[in-house]
Design a protein around this motif. Structure first.
Motif, PDB file in Angstrom:
ATOM      1  N   THR A   1       5.502  -0.136   7.619  1.00 54.28           N
ATOM      2  CA  THR A   1       4.742  -0.292   6.376  1.00 54.28           C
ATOM      3  C   THR A   1       4.082  -1.665   6.348  1.00 54.28           C
ATOM      4  O   THR A   1       4.555  -2.603   7.008  1.00 54.28           O
ATOM      5  CB  THR A   1       5.651  -0.121   5.145  1.00 54.28           C
ATOM      6  OG1 THR A   1       6.728  -1.056   5.220  1.00 54.28           O
ATOM      7  CG2 THR A   1       6.182   1.306   5.049  1.00 54.28           C
TER       8      THR A   1
ATOM      9  N   TYR B   1       9.799  -1.158   6.136  1.00 57.68           N
ATOM     10  CA  TYR B   1      10.243   0.144   6.647  1.00 57.68           C
ATOM     11  C   TYR B   1       9.525   0.537   7.918  1.00 57.68           C
ATOM     12  O   TYR B   1       8.347   0.249   8.092  1.00 57.68           O
ATOM     13  CB  TYR B   1       9.973   1.250   5.607  1.00 57.68           C
ATOM     14  CG  TYR B   1      10.660   1.018   4.296  1.00 57.68           C
ATOM     15  CD1 TYR B   1      11.994   1.370   4.111  1.00 57.68           C
ATOM     16  CD2 TYR B   1       9.982   0.434   3.236  1.00 57.68           C
ATOM     17  CE1 TYR B   1      12.626   1.151   2.902  1.00 57.68           C
ATOM     18  CE2 TYR B   1      10.610   0.214   2.022  1.00 57.68           C
ATOM     19  CZ  TYR B   1      11.930   0.566   1.861  1.00 57.68           C
ATOM     20  OH  TYR B   1      12.556   0.339   0.669  1.00 57.68           O
TER      21      TYR B   1
ATOM     22  N   ARG C   1       9.194   9.782   7.260  1.00 57.87           N
ATOM     23  CA  ARG C   1      10.308   9.283   6.443  1.00 57.87           C
ATOM     24  C   ARG C   1      10.471   7.784   6.652  1.00 57.87           C
ATOM     25  O   ARG C   1      10.296   7.283   7.752  1.00 57.87           O
ATOM     26  CB  ARG C   1      11.586  10.027   6.841  1.00 57.87           C
ATOM     27  CG  ARG C   1      12.672   9.954   5.811  1.00 57.87           C
ATOM     28  CD  ARG C   1      13.772  10.969   6.080  1.00 57.87           C
ATOM     29  NE  ARG C   1      13.380  12.356   5.948  1.00 57.87           N
ATOM     30  CZ  ARG C   1      13.324  13.024   4.802  1.00 57.87           C
ATOM     31  NH1 ARG C   1      13.620  12.429   3.670  1.00 57.87           N
ATOM     32  NH2 ARG C   1      12.977  14.300   4.789  1.00 57.87           N
TER      33      ARG C   1
ATOM     34  N   LEU D   1      13.839   2.393  -0.549  1.00 57.34           N
ATOM     35  CA  LEU D   1      13.270   3.733  -0.406  1.00 57.34           C
ATOM     36  C   LEU D   1      13.659   4.390   0.918  1.00 57.34           C
ATOM     37  O   LEU D   1      13.024   5.354   1.344  1.00 57.34           O
ATOM     38  CB  LEU D   1      11.743   3.661  -0.533  1.00 57.34           C
ATOM     39  CG  LEU D   1      11.229   3.102  -1.858  1.00 57.34           C
ATOM     40  CD1 LEU D   1       9.725   2.900  -1.816  1.00 57.34           C
ATOM     41  CD2 LEU D   1      11.635   4.009  -3.009  1.00 57.34           C
TER      42      LEU D   1
ATOM     43  N   HIS E   1      13.324   8.205   2.025  1.00 53.51           N
ATOM     44  CA  HIS E   1      12.300   8.877   1.216  1.00 53.51           C
ATOM     45  C   HIS E   1      11.115   9.224   2.105  1.00 53.51           C
ATOM     46  O   HIS E   1      10.816   8.526   3.071  1.00 53.51           O
ATOM     47  CB  HIS E   1      11.815   7.956   0.092  1.00 53.51           C
ATOM     48  CG  HIS E   1      12.806   7.760  -1.006  1.00 53.51           C
ATOM     49  ND1 HIS E   1      12.610   8.229  -2.278  1.00 53.51           N
ATOM     50  CD2 HIS E   1      14.005   7.144  -1.015  1.00 53.51           C
ATOM     51  CE1 HIS E   1      13.639   7.907  -3.031  1.00 53.51           C
ATOM     52  NE2 HIS E   1      14.508   7.249  -2.279  1.00 53.51           N
TER      53      HIS E   1
ATOM     54  N   ALA F   1       7.390   9.083   2.973  1.00 54.57           N
ATOM     55  CA  ALA F   1       6.361   8.082   2.668  1.00 54.57           C
ATOM     56  C   ALA F   1       5.361   8.620   1.658  1.00 54.57           C
ATOM     57  O   ALA F   1       4.905   7.890   0.773  1.00 54.57           O
ATOM     58  CB  ALA F   1       5.653   7.640   3.948  1.00 54.57           C
TER      59      ALA F   1
ATOM     60  N   THR G   1       5.776  10.353  -0.879  1.00 57.33           N
ATOM     61  CA  THR G   1       6.277  10.439  -2.251  1.00 57.33           C
ATOM     62  C   THR G   1       6.673   9.071  -2.794  1.00 57.33           C
ATOM     63  O   THR G   1       7.411   8.988  -3.772  1.00 57.33           O
ATOM     64  CB  THR G   1       7.489  11.389  -2.333  1.00 57.33           C
ATOM     65  OG1 THR G   1       8.565  10.840  -1.566  1.00 57.33           O
ATOM     66  CG2 THR G   1       7.133  12.786  -1.854  1.00 57.33           C
ATOM     67  N   THR G   2       6.209   8.011  -2.160  1.00 60.60           N
ATOM     68  CA  THR G   2       6.583   6.651  -2.539  1.00 60.60           C
ATOM     69  C   THR G   2       5.336   5.835  -2.864  1.00 60.60           C
ATOM     70  O   THR G   2       4.212   6.324  -2.707  1.00 60.60           O
ATOM     71  CB  THR G   2       7.326   5.951  -1.375  1.00 60.60           C
ATOM     72  OG1 THR G   2       6.386   5.721  -0.317  1.00 60.60           O
ATOM     73  CG2 THR G   2       8.501   6.767  -0.870  1.00 60.60           C
TER      74      THR G   2
ATOM     75  N   TYR H   1       4.019   3.905  -1.043  1.00 57.40           N
ATOM     76  CA  TYR H   1       3.280   3.799   0.216  1.00 57.40           C
ATOM     77  C   TYR H   1       2.396   5.020   0.473  1.00 57.40           C
ATOM     78  O   TYR H   1       1.752   5.120   1.515  1.00 57.40           O
ATOM     79  CB  TYR H   1       4.261   3.639   1.393  1.00 57.40           C
ATOM     80  CG  TYR H   1       5.115   2.407   1.297  1.00 57.40           C
ATOM     81  CD1 TYR H   1       4.600   1.155   1.625  1.00 57.40           C
ATOM     82  CD2 TYR H   1       6.434   2.497   0.879  1.00 57.40           C
ATOM     83  CE1 TYR H   1       5.389   0.019   1.546  1.00 57.40           C
ATOM     84  CE2 TYR H   1       7.233   1.363   0.788  1.00 57.40           C
ATOM     85  CZ  TYR H   1       6.701   0.138   1.117  1.00 57.40           C
ATOM     86  OH  TYR H   1       7.479  -0.988   1.034  1.00 57.40           O
TER      87      TYR H   1
END
Length: 156
Positions: free
Chosen positions: A8, A13, A19, A88, A91, A93, A95-96, A98
């Protein structure tokens, strides 16, 4: 084409098959990170051996060592950043926060979309983040329910 792991923009992350997995703490010295990574990998090997031998006690000991190494690396436990952002890990990616960044990777031109003269791929530049995202999406799936399945995050 395999390039550097997709990370990211804030470096928190790794993205594996869409994910998020928390990276190791960038405040660790390279020597300490290497030491902890060696401990983590040995504990994972020991866990695998214990499972093959059906030695529950040794397996639990190895699992505890995996957890301790991942916590020391900053991949588990309290987050290593201080801005109050939530963890996160695991999670998707998309749905975040990001999501827009991650979606923009799919819109990046692929090597086949550009002429060889325009292509950034070379020995010095192995590919784009979109290439890494596609490679990760093509990788074989693993069981995310495994407690120590998260990859260790190398930092440059």
């Amino acid at each position: 084409m395999t390039g550097p792991p997709l990370t990211t923009p804030d470096g928190r992350y790794l993205v594996v098959r869409g994910r998020l997995w928390r990276c190791s703490d960038p405040a660790l010295t390279p020597e300490r990170r290497d030491e902890l990574t060696r401990e983590l990998m040995q504990a994972r090997r020991d866990k695998q051996t214990a499972m093959r031998r059906e030695d529950r006690e040794q397996r639990e000991d190895a699992r505890a060592r995996v957890d301790a190494a991942k916590r020391a690396l900053g991949e588990r436990g309290p987050v290593w950043w201080s801005d109050g952002a939530p963890d996160l890990t695991r999670h998707l990616a998309r749905t975040t926060p990001y999501a827009d960044w991650y979606a923009s990777l799919a819109e990046a031109p692929t090597p086949s979309d550009v002429s060889p003269a325009e292509s950034p791929a070379s020995a010095d530049h192995p590919g784009t983040a979109a290439d890494a995202a596609r490679a990760a999406a093509d990788a074989p799936a693993t069981d995310p329910a495994l407690a120590d399945a998260a990859p260790s995050a190398p930092h440059a």
